[in-house]
Each structure stands twice: as C-alpha cells, then as structure tokens.
Design a protein around this motif. Structure first.
Motif, PDB file in Angstrom:
ATOM      1  N   THR A  27       0.845  -1.190   0.000  1.00 58.26           N
ATOM      2  CA  THR A  27       0.000   0.000   0.000  1.00 58.26           C
ATOM      3  C   THR A  27       0.883   1.243   0.000  1.00 58.26           C
ATOM      4  O   THR A  27       1.844   1.336   0.753  1.00 58.26           O
ATOM      5  CB  THR A  27      -0.939   0.003   1.223  1.00 58.26           C
TER       6      THR A  27
ATOM      7  N   TRP B  39      -0.701   8.201  -0.316  1.00 58.70           N
ATOM      8  CA  TRP B  39      -1.994   7.663  -0.725  1.00 58.70           C
ATOM      9  C   TRP B  39      -2.896   8.738  -1.326  1.00 58.70           C
ATOM     10  O   TRP B  39      -3.611   8.500  -2.299  1.00 58.70           O
ATOM     11  CB  TRP B  39      -2.680   6.993   0.458  1.00 58.70           C
TER      12      TRP B  39
ATOM     13  N   VAL C  91      -4.747   8.371  -4.979  1.00 61.59           N
ATOM     14  CA  VAL C  91      -6.196   8.414  -5.195  1.00 61.59           C
ATOM     15  C   VAL C  91      -6.555   9.518  -6.179  1.00 61.59           C
ATOM     16  O   VAL C  91      -7.408   9.340  -7.056  1.00 61.59           O
ATOM     17  CB  VAL C  91      -6.929   8.616  -3.853  1.00 61.59           C
TER      18      VAL C  91
ATOM     19  N   ASP D  31      -3.618  -3.035   1.470  1.00 61.65           N
ATOM     20  CA  ASP D  31      -4.852  -2.619   2.134  1.00 61.65           C
ATOM     21  C   ASP D  31      -5.951  -2.697   1.085  1.00 61.65           C
ATOM     22  O   ASP D  31      -6.068  -1.817   0.217  1.00 61.65           O
ATOM     23  CB  ASP D  31      -4.697  -1.192   2.668  1.00 61.65           C
TER      24      ASP D  31
ATOM     25  N   LYS E 146      -8.326   0.277   0.508  1.00 58.04           N
ATOM     26  CA  LYS E 146      -7.742   1.406  -0.218  1.00 58.04           C
ATOM     27  C   LYS E 146      -7.607   1.106  -1.710  1.00 58.04           C
ATOM     28  O   LYS E 146      -7.909   1.938  -2.565  1.00 58.04           O
ATOM     29  CB  LYS E 146      -6.376   1.754   0.369  1.00 58.04           C
TER      30      LYS E 146
ATOM     31  N   GLN F 222     -10.482   1.632  -4.017  1.00 60.82           N
ATOM     32  CA  GLN F 222     -10.778   3.014  -4.404  1.00 60.82           C
ATOM     33  C   GLN F 222     -10.136   3.389  -5.742  1.00 60.82           C
ATOM     34  O   GLN F 222     -10.598   4.290  -6.427  1.00 60.82           O
ATOM     35  CB  GLN F 222     -10.290   3.980  -3.328  1.00 60.82           C
TER      36      GLN F 222
END
Length: 459
Positions: free
Chosen positions: A374, A378, A382, A405, A408, A411
């Motif tokens: 991950t 982040w 995204v 993750d 996450k 997404q």
C-alpha cells in the motif's frame, strides 16, 4: 485426482491420500460455499494444459552478454584471488553458456588491464570454467577507470557484443580506485551505453560511494566482509544478472465472449517494484495468458508496460511491437519494476495512451496495476486514479499478498468489479477468466461513463 471436502468432519489427511498431489485438495465449510468459493479454481485447474518442462532450476535461459571485471591488485592475497575465481565459476554454473544464449567474458585489472577471456570466445561451459581456473593474478594498483574504459571496447557491437540482448558487467573490487574522478567519468560513459552495471565490494577498504557511482543504480551494489563471504551473493547475483523467464504454457480455452465486443483494446500493465524475479515470472506468465485469450476473441490489442523510473524512454510503448514475439523479447530485456502507483497512473494517464505512445482514439483503454504493498503517498495516488478515470481510462487493480490494504486499493479501480485479490503471485491465473472478461467491453457502452449497473455495484 481432485479431492473436495465439505464441512468440519472431513479428514484432510485422507483427502491428500485421494488427490494426485496436495495442490488438488480443496475444502469448504458447507455445500453452499461450493459455488462461490471453488468454481473458478476447479475450472482453472481442470482445464489448464500441462506446462512444458522448464529448464533446470536456476538456469538462466534468456540471451545476455555478461562480462566479469575482476580486481587483481596487490592488496588481494593470492588465496583470496582464487576464491574470487571460484565465485565467478559458481555464478557461471547458472547460465546457459551457448552460442545463442549467454556469452561470458572475463577481464582483470590492476595497474593495467588484461582480457584473459574475450566475450563469447568460449561457448562450452566446461571449457570456459577451465580458462577461468587458469587466470593468474598480476598484482599492482587499482586503476578501475582503465578497466571501465576497456569494458566499453569489449562490449561494443563492433567487437564481440551482440545487438538485441542484455549487456551486463559485474565489477568486483576490494578497495577504492587509484583515480576516483576518472573512474566516475568512465562509469558515466558505461551508463550511457545502457550497460547493466553491478558493483561488488569486498572488505572494509571499499568505498560505498564509488561502488554506487559504478553501478547502474543503488540496487545493484553489493558488499561483503571478505572473499570467503562472496558465495553468499551468488544466487542473488545470478538471478539479477540473468533472470530466468520460462515461457508460459498455452492457456486453456477461454469461455465464450459476450456477443458484442469492442474490436480495439489498448492495455498498459504495471508490475510492482517489490516483486522478486520469481514473482515477476508468475506475473509475466499471467499477462501472456490474458493476452492470448483476448486474441482468441479476434480483438485487436496493443500492449505496453510502464517504465522502470517513469522515464518514457524506458517504457514499452503500445506502438512499439506489432508481434507478440517482439513484445516478449523486449520484456525479457527489461527489468520490469515500476515505481510508486501514483507515478505509474500519472504516466498511464498523460503519456501511456497518447498518440505518440501508440494510443488509438477508437480503442478501449485499460491500465492494469499489479500491487503488493500500500502506497505511502496515498492521497496523491487516489487523486491520480480519479483523473485517470475521468479521462476514460479503466483502471484494473490486482492486489497481491498480505501487505496490501484492500479497502484502499478498491478506491483506485474503475469499479469494485475491477478490483481483484490473490494471496500470492503464483495464484494470479486463478483470476484469469474474470480478468479477461473485464477487457471485453460492449461496443455500445461509452468508456468514459460507467454503466448504471457498475455505479450501483460501487455502493
């Protein structure tokens, strides 16, 4: 023989006795779980053809020109110099030394430079190892710059190096060079020739900074405390200098495709930077199998790979190869490790599908990320995923292993149905049928806008 146990009363030992091997044993908690948990695994295991025999474990089976550059200066004891030669012979054991595969050369340097074994002169492994055994130490100072200068001549296409194969140099030294500035300059010239430069330092007198100057990047620098410890590096050096990429077996017949499929599909793949050579082989086998399935649907596909350092010059472009064989030759030459996911998505969005990169305006565009960790940045990842999806790029995300993750990663995907998870790289083919079906897009569906069903599925 497959063996499927249902419920808590089954004997795992008996199931393993029934099955042909332990990999064909499956257990589920109830009969209700049979449909959801096992159907796809059993379909894959039942229908897939037997893979062809692979080369012996550890044998490098991809073409490469590899030159060992060995320090023979007076600071090295005679016994230690012999250990250095034994180490080289041990590394060579893993290479398919033959006219069409791996060519080996050996250089030695001190105050001057010798080439006791010119690149590719010996195509027989036993003969090559005997010539390595016969090398004698000259002694003297450590003029590494002269060795790197001579390396460029030895590796030149006008001499004995081959076009279209990886060019690898493995430099082993026990100390700092006599002319460090000249060594840095010569190393830079080697880097411009796109040689893959490994630097191995032995003992306490080596300069880590100089080793990093010699190597193509810091990941190709190795240090050990003594020549006795060199053998600890052998397997890592073998796999990195000349990784084995077994040819994937022919895929099983895919299920019937939807009646309306977009004829043109552009795919750009990304493989995690943290995947080791074995894991990358599983990923490559998976990619090849998916591509071949799509071709059976009569879909016109182009395939690319994201660059190593997000430098467009390192990427495999969509328009780069008009044959599957050409694409896979380039894959074997590349190191394949992508950088962080946010930079990968940014590359896919801004350059991967551009006209210059071979993107087609009438093609459905997919970016496929194989991720085994991950991201730390982040928020930026995204945001890049959002911009990519707004640009009509369908992001398919495959999470691998326990470090991801999943919440996450979901997404990032175009929809929840475009996120997949496997526990390890060797299980990638279990999801192949589901992945392939995502790439067959109805021609009446606008790519830039999710269907109502997909939007509802996301809730």
């Amino acid at each position: 023989m497959f063996a499927v146990g249902v419920g808590a009363s089954v004997s795992k030992a008996e199931l393993e006795t029934i099955a042909s091997d332990s990999g064909l044993v499956f257990t589920v908690a109830s009969y209700a779980d049979l449909q959801s948990s096992l159907r796809e695994k059993l379909t894959w295991e039942t229908c897939r053809p037997k893979p062809p025999p692979l080369p012996p474990t550890g044998i490098c089976n991809s073409p490469a020109d590899i030159v060992f550059v060995l320090d023979e200066s007076g600071s090295i004891a005679t016994a230690d110099f012999r250990k250095q030669l034994d180490f080289v012979k041990g590394v060579v054991d893993a290479f398919d030394v033959s006219p069409g595969m791996v060519h080996i050369g050996v250089m030695t340097f001190s105050t001057g430079v010798e080439v006791p074994i010119p690149l590719g002169e010996h195509a027989d492994e036993a003969q090559l190892k005997q010539y390595i055994e016969n090398i004698r130490q000259q002694g003297g100072s450590t003029y590494t710059n002269l060795a790197l200068e001579r390396l460029r001549r030895e590796m030149s296409l006008s001499n004995s190096a081959r076009p279209g194969v990886r060019h690898v140099a493995i430099v082993i030294t026990d100390g700092q060079s006599t002319e460090p500035q000249k060594t840095a300059k010569e190393a830079e010239l080697c880097h411009r020739e796109d040689y893959e430069m490994f630097a191995v330092g032995v003992g306490a007198s080596v300069s880590k900074a100089e080793l990093e100057t010699i190597a193509s990047d810091s990941g190709l620098v190795f240090t050990v405390a003594s020549y006795d410890a060199l053998d600890l590096l052998r397997e890592r050096l073998q796999s990195m200098a000349c990784p084995t990429i077994p040819r994937p077996p022919p895929p099983p017949l895919p299920p019937s495709p939807p009646k309306k499929c977009s004829r043109f599909v552009d795919l750009i793949w990304s493989i995690s930077v943290r995947a080791d050579s074995v894991e990358k082989n599983y990923a490559l086998e998976f990619i090849n199998s998916v591509i071949m399935d799509l071709q059976t649907y009569s879909i016109d596909i182009q395939v690319g790979l994201t660059p190593r350092f997000c430098d467009e010059g390192d990427a495999i472009l969509l328009k780069g190869y008009d044959t599957n064989a050409g694409f896979w030759r380039e894959v074997e030459r590349s190191r394949l490790a992508a950088v962080r996911s946010d930079r990968v998505i940014e590359y896919i969005r801004l350059r991967g599908f551009s006209t210059q990169g071979g993107g087609r305006s009438d093609a459905v565009r997919f970016g496929i990320l194989i991720v085994d960790n991950t991201e730390t940045d982040w928020e930026n990842t995204v945001n890049e995923a959002r911009l990519a999806k707004e640009a009509g790029i369908r992001l398919v995300v495959i999470g691998v292993g326990s470090r991801v993750d999943q919440g996450k990663l979901k997404q990032l995907a175009w929809s929840k149905r475009d996120y997949f998870y496997v526990t390890c790289y060797s299980e990638l083919n279990v999801i192949k049928i589901r992945i392939t079906s995502r790439f067959c897009v109805d021609t009446n569906q606008r790519v830039w806008k999710k269907s109502l069903l997909e939007s509802l599925y996301d809730f």
